[in-house]
Design a protein around this motif. Structure first.
Motif, PDB file in Angstrom:
ATOM      1  N   ILE A 156     -37.065  60.256  46.927  1.00  0.00           N
ATOM      2  CA  ILE A 156     -37.300  61.396  47.432  1.00  0.00           C
ATOM      3  C   ILE A 156     -36.683  62.735  46.563  1.00  0.00           C
ATOM      4  O   ILE A 156     -35.733  62.186  45.945  1.00  0.00           O
ATOM      5  N   GLY A 158     -35.444  64.967  43.958  1.00  0.00           N
ATOM      6  CA  GLY A 158     -35.559  64.560  42.425  1.00  0.00           C
ATOM      7  C   GLY A 158     -35.744  63.116  42.006  1.00  0.00           C
ATOM      8  O   GLY A 158     -35.918  62.817  40.724  1.00  0.00           O
ATOM      9  N   SER A 159     -35.476  62.165  42.873  1.00  0.00           N
ATOM     10  CA  SER A 159     -35.857  60.912  42.576  1.00  0.00           C
ATOM     11  C   SER A 159     -37.170  60.498  42.657  1.00  0.00           C
ATOM     12  O   SER A 159     -37.421  59.372  42.809  1.00  0.00           O
ATOM     13  N   SER A 209     -32.392  56.161  44.263  1.00  0.00           N
ATOM     14  CA  SER A 209     -31.509  56.969  44.977  1.00  0.00           C
ATOM     15  C   SER A 209     -30.176  57.206  44.237  1.00  0.00           C
ATOM     16  O   SER A 209     -29.402  56.340  44.324  1.00  0.00           O
ATOM     17  N   LYS A 210     -29.745  58.374  43.888  1.00  0.00           N
ATOM     18  CA  LYS A 210     -28.433  58.563  43.358  1.00  0.00           C
ATOM     19  C   LYS A 210     -27.243  58.319  44.157  1.00  0.00           C
ATOM     20  O   LYS A 210     -26.565  57.522  43.813  1.00  0.00           O
ATOM     21  N   SER A 211     -27.703  58.699  45.417  1.00  0.00           N
ATOM     22  CA  SER A 211     -26.450  58.712  46.419  1.00  0.00           C
ATOM     23  C   SER A 211     -26.644  57.224  47.294  1.00  0.00           C
ATOM     24  O   SER A 211     -25.701  56.743  47.757  1.00  0.00           O
ATOM     25  N   THR A 214     -29.760  58.265  51.213  1.00  0.00           N
ATOM     26  CA  THR A 214     -30.902  59.216  51.491  1.00  0.00           C
ATOM     27  C   THR A 214     -31.879  58.463  52.481  1.00  0.00           C
ATOM     28  O   THR A 214     -32.294  57.225  52.236  1.00  0.00           O
ATOM     29  N   GLU A 357     -34.477  74.516  44.791  1.00  0.00           N
ATOM     30  CA  GLU A 357     -32.989  74.017  45.261  1.00  0.00           C
ATOM     31  C   GLU A 357     -32.122  74.373  44.284  1.00  0.00           C
ATOM     32  O   GLU A 357     -30.717  74.578  44.736  1.00  0.00           O
TER      33      GLU A 357
HETATM   34  O1  LIG Z   1     -31.533  60.357  44.942  1.00  0.00           O
HETATM   35  P1  LIG Z   1     -31.049  60.708  46.333  1.00  0.00           P
HETATM   36  O2  LIG Z   1     -29.322  60.506  46.448  1.00  0.00           O
HETATM   37  O3  LIG Z   1     -31.521  59.773  47.345  1.00  0.00           O
HETATM   38  O4  LIG Z   1     -31.380  62.394  46.496  1.00  0.00           O
HETATM   39  C1  LIG Z   1     -32.553  62.479  46.758  1.00  0.00           C
HETATM   40  C2  LIG Z   1     -32.765  64.062  46.594  1.00  0.00           C
HETATM   41  O5  LIG Z   1     -32.040  64.552  47.915  1.00  0.00           O
HETATM   42  C3  LIG Z   1     -31.455  65.932  47.809  1.00  0.00           C
HETATM   43  O6  LIG Z   1     -30.153  65.765  47.556  1.00  0.00           O
HETATM   44  C4  LIG Z   1     -31.735  66.886  48.535  1.00  0.00           C
HETATM   45  O7  LIG Z   1     -33.120  67.191  48.874  1.00  0.00           O
HETATM   46  C5  LIG Z   1     -32.003  66.146  46.277  1.00  0.00           C
HETATM   47  O8  LIG Z   1     -31.236  67.032  45.493  1.00  0.00           O
HETATM   48  C6  LIG Z   1     -32.079  64.936  45.538  1.00  0.00           C
HETATM   49  O9  LIG Z   1     -33.081  64.832  44.451  1.00  0.00           O
END
Ligand SMILES: O=P(O)(O)OC[C@H]1O[C@](O)(CO)[C@@H](O)[C@@H]1O
Length: 553
Positions: A156, A158-159, A209-211, A214, A357
């Motif tokens: 979701i 940016g991903s 997902s970078k983090s 999410t 954003e």
């Molecule tokens: O890639 P992630 O960590 O799942 O985050 C998804 C998105 O959520 C956000 O942190 C907030 O919408 C974006 O900046 C990011 O692209």
């Protein structure tokens, strides 16, 4: 990064621009054209395969120079260098923002904590290339040894938005072996509708997902995995069908993704700037690695242009300063992006995240509240469709809405005279926005059509179109991986330049976090056996009760 010499609105360059605004207020753009036959030629700039016509703006040479002076006074050159060199441009998270490093050619040297990151960037690209060829050549198959036919990218923000834009925009470059699907929303409809037509034997899942924290992405991925297990009945098969792209490898492994199936992300890449990394795998899998590398090359060409060209012939700088001009001196509340190309239909959505954003901020880098407007509302849609919808408000509404028209000179589908008609529509909109129609012209037209004088007088105010609405036109030969890469990078740098002027951090997004926190408090109250106490306010409590009575009879 440099500290500002004075608060923005106290800069002499700011005051000069305020004076120019007052002077120009009585001069419509069409008069500027009338008085200057060279205007169109002079206000045309090219770079990285893109050409910008910015002649239809409320701008004189003196104003243009004053805008460039403001950019200089705000330390743009130093901050641009810091961006490319890995300086801590994302101050609140104490990080560089090195999306430009993702498109550097091999052999370059860009350092983070003293280590050159370019070899790792290219090692990842090589891994992506290996994955793409092993899938398209049938070496990596599904659990019943059938070749993959479908890829589901789960992510979701940016991903999601960048990869989706590029996959759709480059449809003429699809190799056709894989269909790409995107699941972003936590609304169960998104994943249910996607999975409905898919065969688990031939479907590959990418958890993006970078983090890896999410909720939307994790819940959708769990659901996809369960669906896959229910259909395949094979736990070991999961490793063949599920890949992840993340900076949080431990969490991805805990989730059940095989370590060998995890592609890296780095904390020095912001989510909305990440399509150039392995987050771009849906793109690479759909168009092939050669075209993905061409996309990176196009973006790199724009990086070089941004870094090397003087401000006065620098596309991102010019577009950013025009946006500052309208946002801060002419009180424009929004900015429209109007791609006249069906393949670019998702561009406004991606730019909306990129811009809003990034620049939806209210304090300066030092934490002081700003006393000027920052990021405008970015919106838009594909032309010519928008002409039959929201263009009316741009033409005759009470708001000032600067617009970017984006159109390729050649179409991938040159059917009959359609592309010429599309081009004519695009030019006619820019021209109508600028020239408008005076009340006298409107009245004259009505009289010539035979209307009675009193009726013509009464109708003319409704047909009067004030004009003087600014716009840019951006053209490229065709939508290709290279021109698209350059186009997206152009808007990334435009966003950055604006943030430098406004002295805000365009790489963090703390506001998004609050909604996530509150959501985490509400969810157990929707799902729990009983709802007691309060979720924070009576309006939320009331809605929780309504939801519970509908879902927990
Ligand atoms: O890639 P992630 O960590 O799942 O985050 C998804 C998105 O959520 C956000 O942190 C907030 O919408 C974006 O900046 C990011 O692209």
């Amino acid at each position: 990064m440099l500290d500002k010499p004075a608060p923005l609105t106290h800069l002499p360059e700011w005051r000069v621009l305020a004076q120019f605004k007052d002077q120009l207020a009585g001069t419509p753009i069409r008069d500027l054209f009338r008085d200057d036959p060279q205007r169109a030629q002079r206000y045309l700039v090219s770079g990285a395969g893109l050409t910008l016509d910015f002649s239809r703006n409320r701008l004189t040479d003196a104003t243009f120079n004053a805008l460039m002076d403001l950019a200089r006074a705000c330390g743009l050159v130093q901050q641009r260098n810091a961006l490319f060199d890995g300086g801590i441009v994302n101050r609140t998270e104490n990080r560089p923002a090195l999306h430009t490093a993702l498109r550097q050619p091999r052999g370059q040297d860009v350092r983070v904590h003293g280590e050159n990151i370019i070899p790792e960037v290219h090692a990842t690209l090589d891994r992506m290339a290996e994955l793409v060829s092993s899938i398209t050549e049938g070496r990596h198959t599904g659990y019943t040894n059938k070749p993959f036919t479908d890829v589901v990218s789960i992510g979701i923000g940016g991903s999601f938005l960048g990869p989706k834009l590029v996959v759709e925009a480059l449809k003429p470059f699809w190799h056709g072996q894989l269909n790409c699907h995107f699941v972003a929303n936590i609304d169960g409809t998104d994943i249910a509708e996607t999975l409905r037509s898919l065969n688990p034997e031939t479907t590959l899942f990418l958890v993006q997902s970078k983090s890896f924290r999410t909720q939307e992405t994790l819940d959708n991925s769990l659901l996809a995995r369960q669906w896959f297990l229910d259909k395949s009945g094979s736990e070991p098969a999961v490793a063949r069908h599920f890949l992840a792209v993340t900076a949080n490898v431990d969490e991805a492994i805990r989730f059940g993704i095989d370590r060998n199936n995890i592609f890296p992300m780095w904390d020095w890449v912001g989510g909305r700037y990440s399509l150039w990394s392995a987050i771009g795998l849906p793109i690479a899998l759909t168009i092939g690695m050669e075209h993905f590398r061409a996309l990176l090359e196009g973006a790199h060409a724009m990086d070089c242009h941004f870094r090397e060209q003087p401000a006065a012939s620098n596309l991102p700088v010019i577009m950013a300063m025009l946006s500052v001009w309208y946002n801060n001196f002419w009180d424009a509340q929004s900015h429209a992006v109007l791609p006249y190309d069906e393949y670019l239909k998702h561009l406004p959505e991606h730019l909306q995240q990129l811009d809003m954003e990034s620049n939806g901020k209210r304090v300066t880098q030092n934490g002081n509240a700003v006393d000027y407007q920052t990021g405008p509302i970015l919106w838009g849609g594909v032309g010519a469709n928008g002409q039959h919808a929201y263009h009316q408000l741009i033409h005759q509404g009470t708001r000032l809405i600067p617009a970017d028209f984006i159109i390729p000179l050649q179409s991938h589908n040159p059917v009959e005279h359609h592309h010429a008609t599309l081009f004519a529509n695009c030019l006619s909109q820019a021209s109508a926005m600028m020239a408008g129609k005076t009340r006298a012209e409107a009245e004259q037209e009505l009289l010539q059509a035979g209307m009675a004088s009193a009726d013509a007088k009464a109708l003319a105010p409704h047909k009067e179109i004030p004009g003087n609405k600014p716009s840019n036109i951006l053209v490229m030969d065709k939508i290709t991986p290279t021109t698209l890469g350059a186009l997206i990078a152009l808007y990334e740098h435009r966003t950055f330049v604006q943030s430098v002027i406004w002295d805000i951090d365009c790489f963090d997004q703390w506001g998004v976090e609050l909604g996530k926190q509150i959501g985490n408090q509400i969810l157990p109250r929707l799902l729990g056996d009983k709802f007691e106490g309060t979720a924070g306010d009576s309006a939320t409590d009331q809605m929780i009760r309504l939801f519970r009575s509908a879902n927990r009879p």
